[in-house]
Design a protein around this motif. Structure first.
Motif, mmCIF file in Angstrom:
data_model
loop_
_atom_site.group_PDB
_atom_site.id
_atom_site.type_symbol
_atom_site.label_atom_id
_atom_site.label_comp_id
_atom_site.label_asym_id
_atom_site.label_seq_id
_atom_site.Cartn_x
_atom_site.Cartn_y
_atom_site.Cartn_z
ATOM 1 N N THR A 57 -1.570 5.289 -6.642
ATOM 2 C CA THR A 57 -2.181 4.017 -6.403
ATOM 3 C C THR A 57 -2.788 3.025 -7.930
ATOM 4 O O THR A 57 -2.370 2.009 -7.716
ATOM 5 C CB THR A 57 -3.241 4.441 -5.155
ATOM 6 O OG1 THR A 57 -2.808 5.012 -4.499
ATOM 7 C CG2 THR A 57 -3.653 3.151 -5.036
ATOM 8 N N GLU A 58 -3.378 3.535 -8.428
ATOM 9 C CA GLU A 58 -4.424 2.923 -9.630
ATOM 10 C C GLU A 58 -2.710 2.537 -10.711
ATOM 11 O O GLU A 58 -2.619 1.084 -11.231
ATOM 12 C CB GLU A 58 -5.139 4.077 -10.787
ATOM 13 C CG GLU A 58 -5.915 4.168 -10.118
ATOM 14 C CD GLU A 58 -7.211 3.542 -10.487
ATOM 15 O OE1 GLU A 58 -6.864 2.295 -10.480
ATOM 16 O OE2 GLU A 58 -8.342 4.137 -9.577
ATOM 17 N N ARG A 75 -8.973 1.173 -3.520
ATOM 18 C CA ARG A 75 -9.211 0.828 -5.232
ATOM 19 C C ARG A 75 -10.323 0.039 -5.156
ATOM 20 O O ARG A 75 -11.261 0.997 -6.129
ATOM 21 C CB ARG A 75 -7.903 0.292 -6.583
ATOM 22 C CG ARG A 75 -6.626 1.090 -5.993
ATOM 23 C CD ARG A 75 -5.337 0.741 -6.940
ATOM 24 N NE ARG A 75 -5.619 0.356 -8.072
ATOM 25 C CZ ARG A 75 -5.552 -1.449 -8.369
ATOM 26 N NH1 ARG A 75 -5.243 -1.956 -7.466
ATOM 27 N NH2 ARG A 75 -5.892 -1.717 -9.191
ATOM 28 N N ASP A 76 -10.475 -0.738 -4.534
ATOM 29 C CA ASP A 76 -11.532 -1.706 -4.513
ATOM 30 C C ASP A 76 -12.949 -0.548 -4.967
ATOM 31 O O ASP A 76 -12.755 -0.330 -3.006
ATOM 32 C CB ASP A 76 -11.164 -2.571 -3.876
ATOM 33 C CG ASP A 76 -12.248 -3.938 -4.080
ATOM 34 O OD1 ASP A 76 -13.792 -3.623 -2.993
ATOM 35 O OD2 ASP A 76 -12.879 -4.519 -4.845
ATOM 36 N N SER A 111 -2.959 -1.092 -3.047
ATOM 37 C CA SER A 111 -4.080 -2.125 -2.570
ATOM 38 C C SER A 111 -4.974 -0.149 -2.354
ATOM 39 O O SER A 111 -6.087 0.376 -2.961
ATOM 40 C CB SER A 111 -4.247 -2.796 -1.170
ATOM 41 O OG SER A 111 -4.318 -1.483 -0.135
ATOM 42 N N GLY A 112 -3.846 -0.085 -2.076
ATOM 43 C CA GLY A 112 -4.844 1.924 -1.589
ATOM 44 C C GLY A 112 -4.192 3.289 -1.186
ATOM 45 O O GLY A 112 -2.418 2.772 -1.555
ATOM 46 N N MET A 168 -3.776 9.255 -5.677
ATOM 47 C CA MET A 168 -4.964 8.755 -6.802
ATOM 48 C C MET A 168 -4.196 7.864 -8.011
ATOM 49 O O MET A 168 -4.206 6.421 -7.783
ATOM 50 C CB MET A 168 -5.826 9.571 -6.583
ATOM 51 C CG MET A 168 -6.925 9.147 -5.242
ATOM 52 S SD MET A 168 -8.737 9.786 -5.689
ATOM 53 C CE MET A 168 -9.247 9.796 -3.962
ATOM 54 N N GLU A 179 -1.229 -0.591 -9.062
ATOM 55 C CA GLU A 179 -2.685 -1.736 -8.792
ATOM 56 C C GLU A 179 -1.834 -2.580 -7.404
ATOM 57 O O GLU A 179 -2.041 -3.181 -6.575
ATOM 58 C CB GLU A 179 -1.751 -2.765 -10.314
ATOM 59 C CG GLU A 179 -2.445 -2.076 -11.173
ATOM 60 C CD GLU A 179 -2.427 -3.381 -12.097
ATOM 61 O OE1 GLU A 179 -1.914 -4.352 -11.376
ATOM 62 O OE2 GLU A 179 -2.735 -3.463 -13.501
ATOM 63 N N TRP A 190 -7.884 5.997 1.194
ATOM 64 C CA TRP A 190 -8.850 5.181 0.171
ATOM 65 C C TRP A 190 -8.124 4.194 -1.075
ATOM 66 O O TRP A 190 -7.164 4.108 -0.610
ATOM 67 C CB TRP A 190 -8.032 6.617 -0.748
ATOM 68 C CG TRP A 190 -9.205 6.540 -2.554
ATOM 69 C CD1 TRP A 190 -10.176 6.729 -2.909
ATOM 70 C CD2 TRP A 190 -7.968 5.853 -3.445
ATOM 71 N NE1 TRP A 190 -10.754 6.787 -3.921
ATOM 72 C CE2 TRP A 190 -9.443 5.481 -4.664
ATOM 73 C CE3 TRP A 190 -7.336 5.797 -4.166
ATOM 74 C CZ2 TRP A 190 -9.758 5.500 -5.970
ATOM 75 C CZ3 TRP A 190 -7.199 4.819 -5.232
ATOM 76 C CH2 TRP A 190 -7.619 5.195 -6.576
ATOM 77 N N LYS A 249 0.670 -1.003 -0.109
ATOM 78 C CA LYS A 249 0.163 0.214 0.250
ATOM 79 C C LYS A 249 0.842 1.149 0.138
ATOM 80 O O LYS A 249 2.033 0.961 0.369
ATOM 81 C CB LYS A 249 -0.966 -0.055 1.211
ATOM 82 C CG LYS A 249 0.344 -0.041 2.642
ATOM 83 C CD LYS A 249 -1.001 0.167 3.677
ATOM 84 C CE LYS A 249 -0.505 0.439 5.260
ATOM 85 N NZ LYS A 249 -0.508 0.363 6.411
#
Length: 374
Positions: free
Chosen positions: A131-132, A338-339, A137-138, A128, A135, A336, A97
């Motif tokens: 994070t994307e 992603r899921d 988790s957050g 964000m 890949e 935050w 993370k």
């Protein structure tokens, strides 16, 4: 146009550029974060991999954030272990993370060091995006300011409120002035406590700047090792870290040292900010009644009053701080993931937790030693 970049080490930044974006908090200075990296306290094998974030406009850095890729939840002090377990039970992978934080440092301060709110918003959006892209988790921003928490909520992060104990300076001219704000019984108790602590048979010294010498760090390393072994099993900081802060940060440090026959037996390490003193580590090699409270809490209050500082932040947890005039205050963080399903569940949980935490802070305030109005 704004350009977002991640960096594997803070030494990629010019120290003056980084520090000019901050507010003088010692823990987000370039020199403190660099000491963590150069000493091996963070980096390969620690679970704290630097990935610092910057935003540039027209070739000029307008925002930075201390950022780490985490492979565990240790050394954070705003706990998400239950979230990690729930994420795993749901079939997800919580680690790695991203953590926007100061490692091992439960002290409030700016996490989005920036020229203006536009740059701060870009840092939040950038977190964000990273994070994307990675890949993971957050992303989590811990011990941020209340203003940053509001900006983060507007950007889609989930705000969280937890609680710490801080001593607040209400214009006291002396420690006796502070005692005068307490109930009669509590005043007597604290005077007795301090008298007993100071009668341990030695002296208490305040060391800062060039008064700090290498042998003081040799002694404090023993204290730190002893406390770490008893509290969390393995200390987070390396011995080299203390050498680094001696070289680059001794003007930002107050070491309160107890000596017996000229030999250090206990110490409390504090960092100094523009408007606060931050208690960080304590340890001892000899047991004396109330000496811990004296060095960590009362002496910090003495220093804050003498230097006109607004507060003492004495670290995480510790209901015993209440009796010494430390008050419950809210602590802010942002989260935050992603899921989208887990994000909704987390939002519902945090809404309930904030209500409960507000009630807890209000209830704890009734247990402070201050005289009740009326």
């Amino acid at each position: 146009m704004l350009t977002l970049t991640t960096h594997p080490s803070i030494d990629k930044f010019d120290p003056q550029t980084w520090d000019a974006l901050g507010d003088g908090n010692p823990f987000t200075t370039h020199r403190f974060l660099l000491a963590l990296e150069q000493s091996g306290s963070v980096g390969t094998g620690t679970g704290w991999q630097p990935l610092h974030l910057s935003v540039e406009s027209g070739g000029q850095v307008v925002g930075v954030a201390p950022l780490y890729a985490k492979s565990h939840s240790q050394g954070e002090y705003i706990f998400d272990h239950a979230w990690a377990q729930a994420y795993s039970r749901a079939g997800g992978r919580y680690y790695p993370k991203l953590q926007c934080a100061v490692p091992f440092t439960p002290a409030t301060g700016q996490r989005l060091l920036a020229r203006d709110n536009q740059a701060r918003a870009a840092l939040l959006s950038g977190l964000m995006q990273v994070t994307e892209r990675l890949e993971v988790s957050g992303a989590h921003i811990t011990f941020c300011t209340e203003a940053e928490a509001a900006l983060g909520a507007d950007a889609g992060f989930l705000p969280r409120v937890t609680q710490q104990y801080h001593w607040l300076n209400r214009g006291y001219g002396s420690y006796d002035d502070f005692l005068g704000a307490l109930s009669s019984r509590k005043r007597k108790e604290l005077r007795k406590e301090r008298a007993r602590a100071q009668a341990f048979g030695g002296t208490i010294r305040h060391l800062t700047g060039d008064d700090l010498k290498p042998h003081h760090w040799d002694a404090f390393w023993q204290f730190y090792q002893d406390t770490g072994a008893r509290k969390w099993g393995q200390p987070y900081l390396t011995r080299r870290f203390f050498d680094r802060i001696h070289d680059t940060m001794r003007a930002d440090i107050l070491l309160v040292l107890a000596e017996e026959d000229g030999y250090p037996i206990a110490g409390a390490l504090n960092f100094l900010g523009p408007d606060a003193i931050y208690g960080r580590y304590w340890g001892c090699v000899a047991d004396h009644a109330f000496l811990h409270f004296e060095l960590c809490y009362h002496q910090a209050i003495d220093h804050a009053i003498a230097h006109g500082l607004s507060r003492v932040e004495a670290g995480a947890q510790g209901d015993h701080k209440l009796a010494r005039g430390y008050e419950p205050v809210p602590i802010h963080s942002l989260h935050w993931v992603r899921d989208p399903g887990f994000l909704r569940a987390l939002e519902s949980y945090l809404d309930q937790e904030r209500d409960a935490m507000g009630a807890e802070i209000e209830a704890l305030a009734d247990f402070t030693p201050f005289r009740k109005p009326g």
